[in-house]
Design a protein around this motif. Structure first.
Motif, PDB file in Angstrom:
ATOM      1  N   PRO A 200      38.683  58.078  42.901  1.00 62.30           N
ATOM      2  CA  PRO A 200      38.724  58.097  41.433  1.00 62.30           C
ATOM      3  C   PRO A 200      39.770  59.037  40.861  1.00 62.30           C
ATOM      4  CG  PRO A 200      36.457  58.053  42.186  1.00 62.30           C
ATOM      5  CD  PRO A 200      37.307  58.263  43.408  1.00 62.30           C
ATOM      6  N   GLY A 201      39.935  60.213  41.454  1.00 64.82           N
ATOM      7  CA  GLY A 201      40.951  61.141  40.971  1.00 64.82           C
ATOM      8  C   GLY A 201      42.348  60.591  41.119  1.00 64.82           C
ATOM      9  N   LEU A 202      42.577  59.866  42.198  1.00 67.08           N
ATOM     10  CA  LEU A 202      43.881  59.239  42.417  1.00 67.08           C
ATOM     11  C   LEU A 202      44.152  58.182  41.354  1.00 67.08           C
ATOM     12  CD1 LEU A 202      46.226  59.181  44.557  1.00 67.08           C
ATOM     13  CD2 LEU A 202      44.997  57.288  45.622  1.00 67.08           C
ATOM     14  N   LEU A 203      43.140  57.383  41.055  1.00 68.65           N
ATOM     15  CA  LEU A 203      43.287  56.323  40.061  1.00 68.65           C
ATOM     16  C   LEU A 203      43.448  56.908  38.655  1.00 68.65           C
ATOM     17  CD1 LEU A 203      43.389  53.269  39.815  1.00 68.65           C
ATOM     18  CD2 LEU A 203      40.888  53.247  39.697  1.00 68.65           C
ATOM     19  N   ASP A 204      42.790  58.040  38.404  1.00 64.98           N
ATOM     20  CA  ASP A 204      42.927  58.689  37.092  1.00 64.98           C
ATOM     21  C   ASP A 204      44.371  59.082  36.790  1.00 64.98           C
ATOM     22  OD1 ASP A 204      40.231  58.459  36.649  1.00 64.98           O
ATOM     23  OD2 ASP A 204      39.757  60.573  37.043  1.00 64.98           O
ATOM     24  N   LEU A 205      45.151  59.382  37.830  1.00 66.04           N
ATOM     25  CA  LEU A 205      46.551  59.727  37.608  1.00 66.04           C
ATOM     26  C   LEU A 205      47.305  58.569  36.967  1.00 66.04           C
ATOM     27  CD1 LEU A 205      47.409  61.472  41.004  1.00 66.04           C
ATOM     28  CD2 LEU A 205      46.834  62.585  38.832  1.00 66.04           C
ATOM     29  N   LEU A 206      46.862  57.361  37.246  1.00 62.23           N
ATOM     30  CA  LEU A 206      47.506  56.172  36.699  1.00 62.23           C
ATOM     31  C   LEU A 206      47.103  55.923  35.256  1.00 62.23           C
ATOM     32  CD1 LEU A 206      49.098  53.449  36.968  1.00 62.23           C
ATOM     33  CD2 LEU A 206      46.942  52.456  37.793  1.00 62.23           C
ATOM     34  N   ASP A 207      45.791  55.910  34.986  1.00 66.85           N
ATOM     35  CA  ASP A 207      45.346  55.463  33.662  1.00 66.85           C
ATOM     36  C   ASP A 207      44.605  56.522  32.859  1.00 66.85           C
ATOM     37  OD1 ASP A 207      42.860  55.560  34.840  1.00 66.85           O
ATOM     38  OD2 ASP A 207      42.513  53.400  34.800  1.00 66.85           O
ATOM     39  N   GLY A 208      44.596  57.746  33.340  1.00 69.23           N
ATOM     40  CA  GLY A 208      44.009  58.818  32.559  1.00 69.23           C
ATOM     41  C   GLY A 208      42.502  58.762  32.420  1.00 69.23           C
ATOM     42  N   GLY A 209      41.836  57.936  33.209  1.00 67.71           N
ATOM     43  CA  GLY A 209      40.377  57.908  33.162  1.00 67.71           C
ATOM     44  C   GLY A 209      39.769  56.536  32.970  1.00 67.71           C
ATOM     45  N   GLY A 210      40.604  55.522  32.783  1.00 64.29           N
ATOM     46  CA  GLY A 210      40.024  54.180  32.784  1.00 64.29           C
ATOM     47  C   GLY A 210      40.369  53.342  31.570  1.00 64.29           C
ATOM     48  N   VAL A 211      40.697  52.083  31.812  1.00 61.67           N
ATOM     49  CA  VAL A 211      40.898  51.069  30.780  1.00 61.67           C
ATOM     50  C   VAL A 211      39.903  49.965  31.095  1.00 61.67           C
ATOM     51  CG1 VAL A 211      42.537  49.518  29.661  1.00 61.67           C
ATOM     52  CG2 VAL A 211      43.352  51.661  30.668  1.00 61.67           C
ATOM     53  N   GLY A 212      39.116  49.544  30.119  1.00 54.57           N
ATOM     54  CA  GLY A 212      38.075  48.558  30.348  1.00 54.57           C
ATOM     55  C   GLY A 212      38.619  47.200  30.743  1.00 54.57           C
ATOM     56  N   ALA A 213      37.773  46.425  31.415  1.00 55.74           N
ATOM     57  CA  ALA A 213      38.203  45.117  31.923  1.00 55.74           C
ATOM     58  C   ALA A 213      38.628  44.179  30.804  1.00 55.74           C
ATOM     59  CB  ALA A 213      37.073  44.495  32.748  1.00 55.74           C
ATOM     60  N   ALA A 214      37.887  44.162  29.705  1.00 58.45           N
ATOM     61  CA  ALA A 214      38.241  43.265  28.600  1.00 58.45           C
ATOM     62  C   ALA A 214      39.608  43.616  28.034  1.00 58.45           C
ATOM     63  CB  ALA A 214      37.176  43.332  27.509  1.00 58.45           C
ATOM     64  N   ARG A 215      39.866  44.904  27.912  1.00 55.10           N
ATOM     65  CA  ARG A 215      41.155  45.340  27.390  1.00 55.10           C
ATOM     66  C   ARG A 215      42.284  44.990  28.349  1.00 55.10           C
ATOM     67  NH1 ARG A 215      43.839  46.019  22.765  1.00 55.10           N
ATOM     68  NH2 ARG A 215      45.076  47.936  22.683  1.00 55.10           N
ATOM     69  N   VAL A 216      42.046  45.136  29.638  1.00 53.73           N
ATOM     70  CA  VAL A 216      43.072  44.779  30.614  1.00 53.73           C
ATOM     71  C   VAL A 216      43.372  43.283  30.546  1.00 53.73           C
ATOM     72  CG1 VAL A 216      43.653  44.703  33.075  1.00 53.73           C
ATOM     73  CG2 VAL A 216      42.506  46.713  32.134  1.00 53.73           C
ATOM     74  N   ARG A 217      42.342  42.470  30.356  1.00 53.80           N
ATOM     75  CA  ARG A 217      42.591  41.029  30.219  1.00 53.80           C
ATOM     76  C   ARG A 217      43.452  40.738  28.992  1.00 53.80           C
ATOM     77  NH1 ARG A 217      37.289  40.650  32.561  1.00 53.80           N
ATOM     78  NH2 ARG A 217      36.288  40.824  30.514  1.00 53.80           N
ATOM     79  N   GLU A 218      43.263  41.500  27.919  1.00 57.68           N
ATOM     80  CA  GLU A 218      44.122  41.329  26.739  1.00 57.68           C
ATOM     81  C   GLU A 218      45.568  41.676  27.088  1.00 57.68           C
ATOM     82  OE1 GLU A 218      42.730  43.558  23.395  1.00 57.68           O
ATOM     83  OE2 GLU A 218      40.679  42.786  23.567  1.00 57.68           O
ATOM     84  N   HIS A 219      45.746  42.762  27.806  1.00 63.15           N
ATOM     85  CA  HIS A 219      47.109  43.149  28.194  1.00 63.15           C
ATOM     86  C   HIS A 219      47.739  42.106  29.113  1.00 63.15           C
ATOM     87  CE1 HIS A 219      46.726  46.856  26.126  1.00 63.15           C
ATOM     88  NE2 HIS A 219      45.920  47.453  26.995  1.00 63.15           N
ATOM     89  N   LEU A 220      46.944  41.528  29.986  1.00 64.47           N
ATOM     90  CA  LEU A 220      47.468  40.508  30.886  1.00 64.47           C
ATOM     91  C   LEU A 220      47.911  39.274  30.099  1.00 64.47           C
ATOM     92  CD1 LEU A 220      48.046  39.589  33.763  1.00 64.47           C
ATOM     93  CD2 LEU A 220      45.662  38.852  33.937  1.00 64.47           C
ATOM     94  N   ALA A 221      47.133  38.905  29.079  1.00 62.53           N
ATOM     95  CA  ALA A 221      47.526  37.768  28.237  1.00 62.53           C
ATOM     96  C   ALA A 221      48.829  38.068  27.502  1.00 62.53           C
ATOM     97  CB  ALA A 221      46.410  37.451  27.239  1.00 62.53           C
TER      98      ALA A 221
END
Length: 338
Positions: A200-221
């Protein structure tokens, strides 16, 4: 198609290419398919990476479909590949030479290098040297952020070195580094070594603590819309141009969608944002008005990673740099347990 069949197609392409280009000195498979058995089904969003050794520099062909397989071909010279000791210390080349998936070897040099690399690949001195190479690239990239560059350039300059933190446990665990799935595979390696709590700490470096799945699907669209426009208007050559084409859409868009569907939406943000940035570099060069219309979608994705401003990116880069001693400790634990 099975992975073995796809490799056979790649070998046929190499033979045909070598027949008309006498400067070819060898070819081998690299990338994510190295770890797949011949009877595994090749996912539709996976390409077969091929390194072609030539006697003169020739750059990168990129992705193209041939014989029903999406190939990604990169040219290099013997000098770029290096002697066996240099290969053993390279996190870029050591894995593919260790695997020995050689497609062409008229001089026998690739086979000889493979034997040496395969025999010494797991020796701690070489593993540490490869991990050090990743760390050096992280440090160099994050210390050289240019706040005067364009937004896509700044995002890429922060994003790619940051994502290399996921490559360190892969290299330490003797796993071939990948690009789009590097976070997923890093999580698998850490879990396999009893270090899942460090992921989790490694992944936090990427997104600062998490982006929700619904929001990621919006970004993918939004990325899908942007990708299609960029692939349509692209004229100016970039080193990544072959990754933003209709043929490559299945990797960038469909491959990211597969990650999201599998529950790896946070991990998918790496390649979503990286591809977004590349698309906007193309749009800025070849269709600036259309790029300006699509820019808010990219900006929203960047903001959700917590790096909307140059100051944010500098702060997050410093967080990564401060994390590196702990990451090195993790690498040592992975090495000891692999």
């Amino acid at each position: 198609m099975r992975v073995g069949e796809a490799r056979a197609v790649a070998a046929r392409w190499v033979r045909r290419y070598a027949a008309r280009e006498p400067g070819v000195r060898g070819a081998l498979v690299s990338g994510s398919t190295l770890g797949m058995p011949d009877d595994a089904v090749l996912p539709p969003w996976s390409d077969v990476d091929v390194l072609v050794v030539r006697d003169r520099p020739a750059g990168k062909v990129g992705k193209f479909r041939w014989g029903g397989v999406l190939l990604e071909v990169t040219f290099l010279t013997w000098a770029e590949l290096g002697e066996p000791e240099e290969v053993l210390g390279s996190f870029v080349f050591a894995g593919c030479l260790r695997a020995g998936a050689v497609l062409a070897d008229p001089t026998g040099r690739l086979a000889a290098t493979h034997r040496r690399v395969a025999a010494e690949f797991a020796e701690p001195r070489w593993v540490r040297r490869r991990c050090a190479g990743v760390r050096e690239r992280i440090e160099r990239g994050l210390r050289e952020l240019d706040a005067s560059a364009s937004l896509p350039e700044q995002v890429m300059a922060w994003l790619f070195p940051t994502s290399l933190t996921a490559v360190v446990p892969l290299v330490a665990g003797l796993v071939e580094p990948t690009v789009r799935r590097r976070y997923v595979r890093a999580g698998e390696v850490l879990a396999g070594c009893g270090l899942a709590e460090r992921y989790p700490g490694l992944l936090d470096l990427l997104d600062g603590g998490g982006v929700g799945a619904a929001r990621v699907r919006e970004h993918l669209a939004g990325l899908a819309r942007t990708f299609d426009v960029a692939a349509e208007v692209a004229r100016t050559p970039f080193f990544f141009s072959a990754d933003i084409t209709p043929a490559a859409r299945v990797v960038a868009v469909d491959g990211s969608a597969a990650l999201v569907a599998a529950g790896f939406h946070r991990e998918a943000m790496f390649w979503i944002v990286a591809t977004y940035a590349r698309c906007h570099l193309i749009l800025a060069a070849d269709a600036p008005q259309r790029g300006a219309q699509l820019l808010p979608l990219f900006e929203a994705a960047v903001a959700d990673l917590g790096v909307a401003s140059a100051a944010d990116r500098r702060r997050r880069a410093d967080v990564v740099l401060a994390y590196l001693p702990g990451l090195w400790e993790t690498a040592e634990l992975v090495l000891a347990r692999s």
